[in-house]
Scaffold this motif. Structure first.
Motif, PDB file in Angstrom:
ATOM      1  N   GLY A  12       0.901  -1.078  -0.143  1.00  0.00           N
ATOM      2  CA  GLY A  12       0.128   0.134   0.185  1.00  0.00           C
ATOM      3  C   GLY A  12       0.737   1.298  -0.079  1.00  0.00           C
ATOM      4  N   ILE A  13       2.313   1.212   0.161  1.00  0.00           N
ATOM      5  CA  ILE A  13       2.907   2.392  -0.083  1.00  0.00           C
ATOM      6  C   ILE A  13       3.344   2.631  -1.368  1.00  0.00           C
ATOM      7  CG2 ILE A  13       4.847   3.671   0.922  1.00  0.00           C
ATOM      8  CD1 ILE A  13       4.766   1.645   3.450  1.00  0.00           C
ATOM      9  N   ASP A  14       2.411   2.891  -2.205  1.00  0.00           N
ATOM     10  CA  ASP A  14       3.022   2.871  -3.695  1.00  0.00           C
ATOM     11  C   ASP A  14       3.094   4.233  -4.074  1.00  0.00           C
ATOM     12  OD1 ASP A  14       3.268   3.100  -6.235  1.00  0.00           O
ATOM     13  OD2 ASP A  14       1.510   1.533  -6.638  1.00  0.00           O
ATOM     14  N   TYR A  15       4.293   4.873  -4.378  1.00  0.00           N
ATOM     15  CA  TYR A  15       4.813   6.347  -4.689  1.00  0.00           C
ATOM     16  C   TYR A  15       4.414   6.800  -5.881  1.00  0.00           C
ATOM     17  CZ  TYR A  15       7.757   5.305  -0.616  1.00  0.00           C
ATOM     18  OH  TYR A  15       8.339   5.083   0.588  1.00  0.00           O
ATOM     19  N   ASP A  16       3.710   5.993  -6.664  1.00  0.00           N
ATOM     20  CA  ASP A  16       3.229   6.458  -8.036  1.00  0.00           C
ATOM     21  C   ASP A  16       1.619   6.598  -7.802  1.00  0.00           C
ATOM     22  OD1 ASP A  16       5.841   6.493  -9.485  1.00  0.00           O
ATOM     23  OD2 ASP A  16       5.572   4.165  -9.890  1.00  0.00           O
ATOM     24  N   LYS A  17       1.217   6.443  -6.956  1.00  0.00           N
ATOM     25  CA  LYS A  17      -0.369   6.454  -6.784  1.00  0.00           C
ATOM     26  C   LYS A  17      -0.534   7.808  -6.079  1.00  0.00           C
ATOM     27  CE  LYS A  17      -1.188   2.454  -8.315  1.00  0.00           C
ATOM     28  NZ  LYS A  17      -1.981   2.206  -9.728  1.00  0.00           N
ATOM     29  N   SER A  18      -1.855   8.314  -6.414  1.00  0.00           N
ATOM     30  CA  SER A  18      -2.067   9.756  -5.852  1.00  0.00           C
ATOM     31  C   SER A  18      -2.476   9.667  -4.553  1.00  0.00           C
ATOM     32  CB  SER A  18      -3.229  10.420  -6.759  1.00  0.00           C
ATOM     33  OG  SER A  18      -4.147   9.600  -6.962  1.00  0.00           O
ATOM     34  N   LYS A  22      -3.103  12.301  -1.189  1.00  0.00           N
ATOM     35  CA  LYS A  22      -4.200  12.577  -0.898  1.00  0.00           C
ATOM     36  C   LYS A  22      -4.397  12.400   0.651  1.00  0.00           C
ATOM     37  CE  LYS A  22      -9.067  12.232  -1.930  1.00  0.00           C
ATOM     38  NZ  LYS A  22     -10.269  11.774  -3.184  1.00  0.00           N
ATOM     39  N   ASP A  23      -4.063  11.141   1.013  1.00  0.00           N
ATOM     40  CA  ASP A  23      -4.308  10.684   2.382  1.00  0.00           C
ATOM     41  C   ASP A  23      -3.420  11.399   3.507  1.00  0.00           C
ATOM     42  OD1 ASP A  23      -6.140   9.125   1.390  1.00  0.00           O
ATOM     43  OD2 ASP A  23      -5.087   7.292   1.580  1.00  0.00           O
ATOM     44  N   ASN A  24      -2.079  11.769   3.057  1.00  0.00           N
ATOM     45  CA  ASN A  24      -1.173  12.185   4.124  1.00  0.00           C
ATOM     46  C   ASN A  24      -0.636  13.718   3.726  1.00  0.00           C
ATOM     47  OD1 ASN A  24      -0.346   9.669   5.429  1.00  0.00           O
ATOM     48  ND2 ASN A  24      -0.120   9.037   3.282  1.00  0.00           N
ATOM     49  N   PHE A  25      -1.032  14.234   2.685  1.00  0.00           N
ATOM     50  CA  PHE A  25      -0.580  15.404   2.291  1.00  0.00           C
ATOM     51  C   PHE A  25      -1.629  16.292   1.514  1.00  0.00           C
ATOM     52  CE2 PHE A  25       3.197  12.854   2.407  1.00  0.00           C
ATOM     53  CZ  PHE A  25       3.983  13.413   3.425  1.00  0.00           C
ATOM     54  N   GLY A  26      -3.141  16.146   2.322  1.00  0.00           N
ATOM     55  CA  GLY A  26      -3.959  16.811   1.554  1.00  0.00           C
ATOM     56  C   GLY A  26      -3.901  18.202   1.014  1.00  0.00           C
ATOM     57  N   ASP A  27      -2.946  19.223   1.754  1.00  0.00           N
ATOM     58  CA  ASP A  27      -2.892  20.557   1.451  1.00  0.00           C
ATOM     59  C   ASP A  27      -2.026  20.759  -0.040  1.00  0.00           C
ATOM     60  OD1 ASP A  27      -0.892  19.320   2.524  1.00  0.00           O
ATOM     61  OD2 ASP A  27      -0.655  20.606   4.164  1.00  0.00           O
ATOM     62  N   TYR A  28      -1.107  19.607  -0.128  1.00  0.00           N
ATOM     63  CA  TYR A  28      -0.392  19.691  -1.609  1.00  0.00           C
ATOM     64  C   TYR A  28      -1.123  18.905  -2.581  1.00  0.00           C
ATOM     65  CZ  TYR A  28       3.945  21.040   0.582  1.00  0.00           C
ATOM     66  OH  TYR A  28       4.909  21.572   1.430  1.00  0.00           O
ATOM     67  N   TYR A  29      -2.236  17.986  -2.209  1.00  0.00           N
ATOM     68  CA  TYR A  29      -3.080  17.410  -3.199  1.00  0.00           C
ATOM     69  C   TYR A  29      -4.098  18.571  -3.705  1.00  0.00           C
ATOM     70  CZ  TYR A  29      -6.428  13.967  -5.215  1.00  0.00           C
ATOM     71  OH  TYR A  29      -7.099  13.422  -5.951  1.00  0.00           O
ATOM     72  N   MET A  31      -3.305  21.442  -4.141  1.00  0.00           N
ATOM     73  CA  MET A  31      -2.551  22.434  -4.935  1.00  0.00           C
ATOM     74  C   MET A  31      -2.166  21.610  -6.343  1.00  0.00           C
ATOM     75  SD  MET A  31      -0.059  23.616  -1.897  1.00  0.00           S
ATOM     76  CE  MET A  31       1.214  24.401  -3.121  1.00  0.00           C
ATOM     77  N   GLY A  32      -2.570  20.520  -6.520  1.00  0.00           N
ATOM     78  CA  GLY A  32      -2.191  19.927  -7.892  1.00  0.00           C
ATOM     79  C   GLY A  32      -1.327  18.585  -7.873  1.00  0.00           C
ATOM     80  N   TYR A  33      -0.675  18.288  -6.902  1.00  0.00           N
ATOM     81  CA  TYR A  33       0.382  17.352  -6.948  1.00  0.00           C
ATOM     82  C   TYR A  33      -0.305  16.170  -6.527  1.00  0.00           C
ATOM     83  CZ  TYR A  33       3.781  21.391  -5.973  1.00  0.00           C
ATOM     84  OH  TYR A  33       4.537  22.201  -6.013  1.00  0.00           O
ATOM     85  N   ARG A  34       0.358  15.256  -7.098  1.00  0.00           N
ATOM     86  CA  ARG A  34      -0.505  13.971  -7.210  1.00  0.00           C
ATOM     87  C   ARG A  34       0.572  12.683  -6.825  1.00  0.00           C
ATOM     88  NH1 ARG A  34      -3.871  16.597  -6.751  1.00  0.00           N
ATOM     89  NH2 ARG A  34      -6.005  16.894  -8.165  1.00  0.00           N
ATOM     90  N   LYS A  35       1.936  12.834  -7.180  1.00  0.00           N
ATOM     91  CA  LYS A  35       2.964  11.883  -6.919  1.00  0.00           C
ATOM     92  C   LYS A  35       3.896  12.453  -5.314  1.00  0.00           C
ATOM     93  CE  LYS A  35       3.007   9.406 -11.293  1.00  0.00           C
ATOM     94  NZ  LYS A  35       4.054   9.023 -12.411  1.00  0.00           N
ATOM     95  N   ILE A  36       4.189  11.494  -4.810  1.00  0.00           N
ATOM     96  CA  ILE A  36       4.929  11.629  -3.716  1.00  0.00           C
ATOM     97  C   ILE A  36       6.427  12.389  -4.187  1.00  0.00           C
ATOM     98  CG2 ILE A  36       5.840   9.547  -3.022  1.00  0.00           C
ATOM     99  CD1 ILE A  36       4.670  11.887  -0.424  1.00  0.00           C
TER     100      ILE A  36
END
Length: 276
Positions: A12-18, A22-29, A31-36
């Motif tokens: 479940g720790i998939d760095y290519d998944k949005s 979304k779950d851990n950095f909602g503010d960045y999500y 702002m349009g960021y989708r990949k860690i």
């Protein structure tokens, strides 16, 4: 055992998944960021201009990804599989899964570092600082924005420079291009232990078990494992990957490729359902 991002992705720790953003950095999500990886790249380096935002990101990253995430079943089954065996783990992951599950710390080489610890960004010395005790203070100081307050930015007690997560490859002095017979895995104690393990076992029967190492950076795990399998007479390569388990024709007689979900496959091997 070479462990790439695919094993953590199966947990479940998939760095290519949005979802992880979304779950851990909602503010960045928002702002349009989708990949860690986009955030890791943005905060790859620290400076006086970005220090507060840099630690606003990495403090949360370390707490959420490294400390709070549960250990995946694939790692638990791998521990069960390797118990009482002569093994060494070489991983490019920094999510802490290998360390948390309980493998012998002296049998682990984390190529990209270990973000449970912080180091001087200069660096002026080799001292490591525990990150856990500093994280809560940094995160509590954020007050709903992306930055921590200035006096919470951690600094080296010796030279006063910024502390950063131990997450890069430069501390090992590793040339990733050296994948032929003159391999160089660096000069840290863990790198030396890994090198020593290979040297002391290469004349006998040795299995290179590759788990979830993709083709984006084949020079880190895939190519060295293939090269050593080809070079050492008693070597065998077992490549387990969700979609990229293919092996060179040259190694057909010395290799096995298994494609599918890594957690399921490792669990079946550890339980004796599938034989290697």
């Amino acid at each position: 055992v070479g462990i790439g991002g695919g094993l953590s992705a199966s947990a479940g720790i998939d760095y290519d998944k949005s979802r992880i953003v979304k779950d851990n950095f909602g503010d960045y999500y928002r702002m349009g960021y989708r990949k860690i990886s986009e955030l890791e790249e943005m905060y790859q380096y620290i400076s006086s201009q970005n220090a507060k935002a840099y630690w606003g990101f990495w403090a949360r990253y370390i707490r959420e990804i490294n400390y709070k995430t549960e250990v995946g079943n694939g790692y638990k089954d791998l521990l069960r599989l390797l118990r009482n065996k002569n093994y060494f783990i070489y991983t490019t992951n920094i999510d802490g899964q290998v360390q948390k599950v309980g493998f012998d710390e002296h049998r682990i080489f984390s190529y990209r570092g270990d973000i449970r610890f912080l180091k001087c960004s200069k660096p002026c010395c080799h001292k490591s600082y525990e990150s856990r005790e500093l994280l809560d203070g940094m995160i509590k100081s954020m007050c709903g924005n992306l930055e921590i307050v200035g006096n919470k930015v951690p600094r080296c007690q010796y030279c006063g420079e910024y502390l950063v997560p131990d997450k890069d490859m430069s501390r090992h002095n590793i040339d990733v291009k050296l994948v032929e017979s003159e391999r160089d895995y660096g000069d840290s104690e863990a790198a030396e232990a890994y090198r020593g393990f290979i040297e002391s076992n290469k004349q006998g029967k040795i299995v290179f078990l590759e788990l979830g190492a993709g083709t984006k950076t084949p020079q880190l795990i895939r190519e060295p494992f293939e090269n050593m399998t080809r070079e050492y007479e008693g070597a065998k390569l077992i490549r387990i990957n969700k979609k990229e388990a293919q092996v060179s024709e040259i190694l057909k007689e010395k290799s096995m490729s298994i494609e599918g979900d890594l957690e399921d496959i490792i669990g079946e091997i550890a339980s004796g359902i599938v034989s290697m």
